[in-house]
Design a protein around this motif. Structure first.
Motif, PDB file in Angstrom:
ATOM      1  N   LYS B 131      22.736 -10.933  12.224  1.00 22.81           N
ATOM      2  CA  LYS B 131      21.604 -11.851  12.145  1.00 22.81           C
ATOM      3  C   LYS B 131      20.364 -11.314  12.858  1.00 22.81           C
ATOM      4  N   ASP B 132      20.556 -10.845  14.105  1.00 24.99           N
ATOM      5  CA  ASP B 132      19.410 -10.382  14.895  1.00 24.99           C
ATOM      6  C   ASP B 132      19.330  -8.862  14.952  1.00 24.99           C
ATOM      7  N   ALA B 133      19.988  -8.204  14.006  1.00 25.39           N
ATOM      8  CA  ALA B 133      20.086  -6.740  14.074  1.00 25.39           C
ATOM      9  C   ALA B 133      18.728  -6.059  14.032  1.00 25.39           C
ATOM     10  N   ILE B 134      17.792  -6.628  13.281  1.00 22.20           N
ATOM     11  CA  ILE B 134      16.483  -5.962  13.174  1.00 22.20           C
ATOM     12  C   ILE B 134      15.735  -6.063  14.488  1.00 22.20           C
ATOM     13  N   SER B 135      15.732  -7.252  15.088  1.00 24.76           N
ATOM     14  CA  SER B 135      15.021  -7.392  16.362  1.00 24.76           C
ATOM     15  C   SER B 135      15.768  -6.690  17.492  1.00 24.76           C
ATOM     16  N   ALA B 136      17.055  -6.393  17.311  1.00 19.99           N
ATOM     17  CA  ALA B 136      17.814  -5.720  18.372  1.00 19.99           C
ATOM     18  C   ALA B 136      17.454  -4.243  18.494  1.00 19.99           C
ATOM     19  N   GLY B 137      16.698  -3.722  17.524  1.00 18.83           N
ATOM     20  CA  GLY B 137      16.265  -2.338  17.647  1.00 18.83           C
ATOM     21  C   GLY B 137      16.923  -1.425  16.624  1.00 18.83           C
ATOM     22  N   PRO B 138      16.351  -0.221  16.454  1.00 15.54           N
ATOM     23  CA  PRO B 138      16.801   0.668  15.374  1.00 15.54           C
ATOM     24  C   PRO B 138      18.270   1.070  15.474  1.00 15.54           C
ATOM     25  N   GLY B 139      18.794   1.229  16.688  1.00 17.78           N
ATOM     26  CA  GLY B 139      20.201   1.618  16.824  1.00 17.78           C
ATOM     27  C   GLY B 139      21.119   0.582  16.214  1.00 17.78           C
ATOM     28  N   VAL B 140      20.900  -0.684  16.581  1.00 19.19           N
ATOM     29  CA  VAL B 140      21.750  -1.763  16.066  1.00 19.19           C
ATOM     30  C   VAL B 140      21.465  -2.005  14.589  1.00 19.19           C
ATOM     31  N   ARG B 141      20.176  -1.926  14.245  1.00 21.14           N
ATOM     32  CA  ARG B 141      19.789  -2.185  12.852  1.00 21.14           C
ATOM     33  C   ARG B 141      20.457  -1.185  11.917  1.00 21.14           C
ATOM     34  N   ASN B 142      20.317   0.097  12.241  1.00 22.49           N
ATOM     35  CA  ASN B 142      20.821   1.113  11.324  1.00 22.49           C
ATOM     36  C   ASN B 142      22.327   1.262  11.397  1.00 22.49           C
ATOM     37  N   SER B 143      22.852   1.315  12.609  1.00 24.08           N
ATOM     38  CA  SER B 143      24.285   1.580  12.743  1.00 24.08           C
ATOM     39  C   SER B 143      25.125   0.310  12.648  1.00 24.08           C
ATOM     40  N   GLY B 144      24.595  -0.805  13.199  1.00 24.94           N
ATOM     41  CA  GLY B 144      25.314  -2.068  13.060  1.00 24.94           C
ATOM     42  C   GLY B 144      25.317  -2.534  11.622  1.00 24.94           C
ATOM     43  N   GLY B 145      24.153  -2.348  10.967  1.00 27.51           N
ATOM     44  CA  GLY B 145      24.072  -2.662   9.548  1.00 27.51           C
ATOM     45  C   GLY B 145      24.970  -1.737   8.753  1.00 27.51           C
ATOM     46  N   GLY B 146      24.893  -0.444   9.081  1.00 28.64           N
ATOM     47  CA  GLY B 146      25.711   0.532   8.372  1.00 28.64           C
ATOM     48  C   GLY B 146      27.194   0.233   8.481  1.00 28.64           C
ATOM     49  N   HIS B 147      27.632  -0.164   9.665  1.00 24.72           N
ATOM     50  CA  HIS B 147      29.056  -0.465   9.877  1.00 24.72           C
ATOM     51  C   HIS B 147      29.471  -1.655   9.021  1.00 24.72           C
ATOM     52  N   TYR B 148      28.688  -2.733   9.078  1.00 21.79           N
ATOM     53  CA  TYR B 148      29.041  -3.921   8.286  1.00 21.79           C
ATOM     54  C   TYR B 148      29.034  -3.612   6.783  1.00 21.79           C
ATOM     55  N   ASN B 149      27.942  -2.975   6.333  1.00 22.30           N
ATOM     56  CA  ASN B 149      27.792  -2.733   4.903  1.00 22.30           C
ATOM     57  C   ASN B 149      28.959  -1.930   4.341  1.00 22.30           C
ATOM     58  N   HIS B 150      29.359  -0.900   5.082  1.00 18.71           N
ATOM     59  CA  HIS B 150      30.448  -0.067   4.577  1.00 18.71           C
ATOM     60  C   HIS B 150      31.795  -0.777   4.679  1.00 18.71           C
TER      61      HIS B 150
END
Lengths: 236, 284
Positions: B131-150
């Motif tokens: 939910k807050d991955a974008i505001s959490a910063g690029p590390g969480v956005r890219n890697s947290g998003g990447g982990h969930y998406n995959h």
């Protein structure tokens, strides 16, 4: 007649040929040349000339498929844009701007890229062919090694698809490292492009897979420093 | 040992770190400690079943310490889920080499990097993290998003079965797109039209209807600001070049067309009825 008037012959006598897109004018139904079609520039070297840094397979697909598609799609978008403009269809014109940016940027970026590379037999990787650039790099980053390390770290960190650039800033008369997303051309940052490195996965995946840093290390061996020097001189 | 779900990868039972012990003691005394973690259940399961964790007193502290000693997974770390099928199971549509690199290298890197980005931060389930991955910063956005998406990507696919959507999901697809074929047309066009790296999603909007939209890089519709269409994703297609380049090179439309063969519509139907239809994200 129009074609020959506008075609620019490929001057292979110069080791570094600034490959401008050969633009051919095409007569329209109105009998007047209103639209120029962009064309795919030739690679200034054989597809296998950059091995082992970049494989022949990658060069072939990168040039004849990816870059070619940008050219084709750019022409299609520009044609639609011209039609929309003639009709005064502002909504259509605006809707096409994304495609023009993607494909126009892709065409510009790759056209520069092919001139930025050269086989080692033609000076690829040889910085002695770029004395002014070397001086400016050393002034800016202390040493060429530090510059390369910084460039590679910055470029490796591009999220998704994009490019790493060495650019010239006219306002401050200095060199800068910059990155752009997707096919956004460096002109969007106000810098003059001197050297670009494509880090879309298609630029390295067949050979380097996910290890983008290895590709970035290898590519320095085939950078056409003579071309970078020419661009620098022109930019100043 | 951890519970036998595909999200509980066997963890190296390396020495319990003093830090882990300390954290359990500190955590048990002052904070709500998810008792499921102490029992050694995987992070994903813990988050799904986590309701309101009771305040933990002195007995809880002891339980926490015992839990840490008995079966402690690496505290607060995500793990790479196993593929639910062998690497070659999706051939010829998605080749084994791609599955190997995509899962073992790309997805593994997202997991490692999101753990790095979250070191020392309060624990969240992977779903909650979005939910807050974008505001959490690029590390969480890219890697947290990447982990969930995959994680979603592997689970929504399976060996080609020839089966399409059925039941409630099939009805919803017809309602939103006219027919399954028209859905595939629209999905394919949008997936092919996503410029650069990104994903194409089928999701459930707040009003319960289905929609298709794309996101750049590793953003997803669960993220605030992640997608123009507000929806819960139940099916995603990775259109980063690494997802198809070894077999298809620049021929993304061919990849998209082939991918439809390996969508497990029974699974996606469950993602719809158990989660999407209820406005909840699919938990991983």
């Amino acid at each position: 007649a129009f074609a020959s008037a506008f075609a620019r012959p490929l001057d292979r006598s110069l080791p570094s040929t600034v490959m401008l897109a050969r633009v051919r004018a095409v007569p329209t139904l109105r009998g007047v040349c209103t639209r120029a079609k962009h064309t795919l520039p030739d690679l200034p070297f054989e597809a296998n000339a950059l091995e082992p840094a970049i494989s022949a397979e990658i060069m072939t697909i990168h040039h004849s498929k990816h870059h070619n598609t940008y050219v084709t799609n750019l022409n299609a978008a520009l044609e639609k844009y011209a039609d929309a403009e003639a009709k005064g269809d502002m909504a259509a014109m605006i809707a096409l701007q994304g495609a023009i940016k993607f494909n126009g940027g892709g065409h510009v970026n790759h056209s520069i890229f092919w001139t930025n590379l050269a086989p080692t037999t033609c000076g690829g990787g040889d910085m002695s062919t770029a004395p002014s650039v070397q001086k400016a790099i050393e002034k800016q980053w202390g040493s060429v090694d530090t510059f390369k390390t910084t460039f590679n770290a910055t470029t490796a960190a591009v999220q998704g698809s994009g490019w790493g650039w060495l650019g010239y800033c006219k306002a401050s008369d200095s060199l800068k490292i910059a990155t752009c997303a997707n096919q956004d051309p460096l002109s969007t940052t106000g810098l003059v492009p001197l050297l670009g490195v494509d880090v879309w996965e298609h630029a390295y995946y067949l050979q380097y897979k996910n290890v983008r840093p290895d590709y970035l290390k290898a590519i320095w061996g085939v950078v056409n420093w003579r071309n970078v020097e020419e661009r620098f001189a022109k930019a100043k | 040992e951890l519970a036998g779900s595909s999200y509980a990868r066997e963890v190296d039972m390396a020495p319990v770190r003093v830090l882990t012990l300390g954290l359990f003691v500190f955590g048990a005394s002052g904070l709500q400690m998810p008792k499921n973690l102490a029992a050694g259940v995987s992070r994903a399961d813990a988050s799904v079943s986590r309701g309101v964790a009771p305040r933990v007193g002195r007995r809880g502290m002891l339980a926490g310490v015992m839990g840490a000693l008995i079966a402690s997974p690496a505290f607060a770390e995500y793990t790479l889920p196993d593929l639910p099928y062998p690497y070659e199971a999706l051939e010829p549509h998605i080749d084994a080499a791609t599955m190997r690199f995509h899962h073992d290298k790309h997805h593994a890197t997202y997991v490692a990097n999101v753990n790095k980005a979250l070191a020392g931060k309060p624990e969240k389930s992977l779903l909650e993290l979005q939910k807050d991955a974008i505001s959490a910063g690029p590390g969480v956005r890219n890697s947290g998003g990447g982990h969930y998406n995959h994680a979603l990507f592997w689970e929504e696919m399976g060996p080609a079965s020839g089966k399409g959507p059925s039941g409630e999901l099939a009805k919803k697809i017809d309602e939103a797109f006219g027919s399954f074929d028209k859905f595939k047309e629209e999905f394919s066009a949008k997936a092919a039209g996503r410029f650069g790296s990104g994903w194409c999603w089928l999701g459930v909007k707040p009003d319960g209807s289905l929609a298709i939209d794309t996101t750049p890089n590793q953003d997803n519709p669960l993220m605030d600001g992640g997608c123009e269409t507000k929806m819960v994703p139940i099916l995603g297609l990775d259109v980063w070049e690494h997802a198809y380049y070894l077999k298809y090179q620049n021929r993304r439309p061919e990849y998209i067309s082939a991918w439809f063969n390996v969508v497990d519509w029974d699974k996606v139907g469950k993602f719809y009825s158990d989660y999407g239809a209820k406005g909840k994200g699919v938990p991983f």
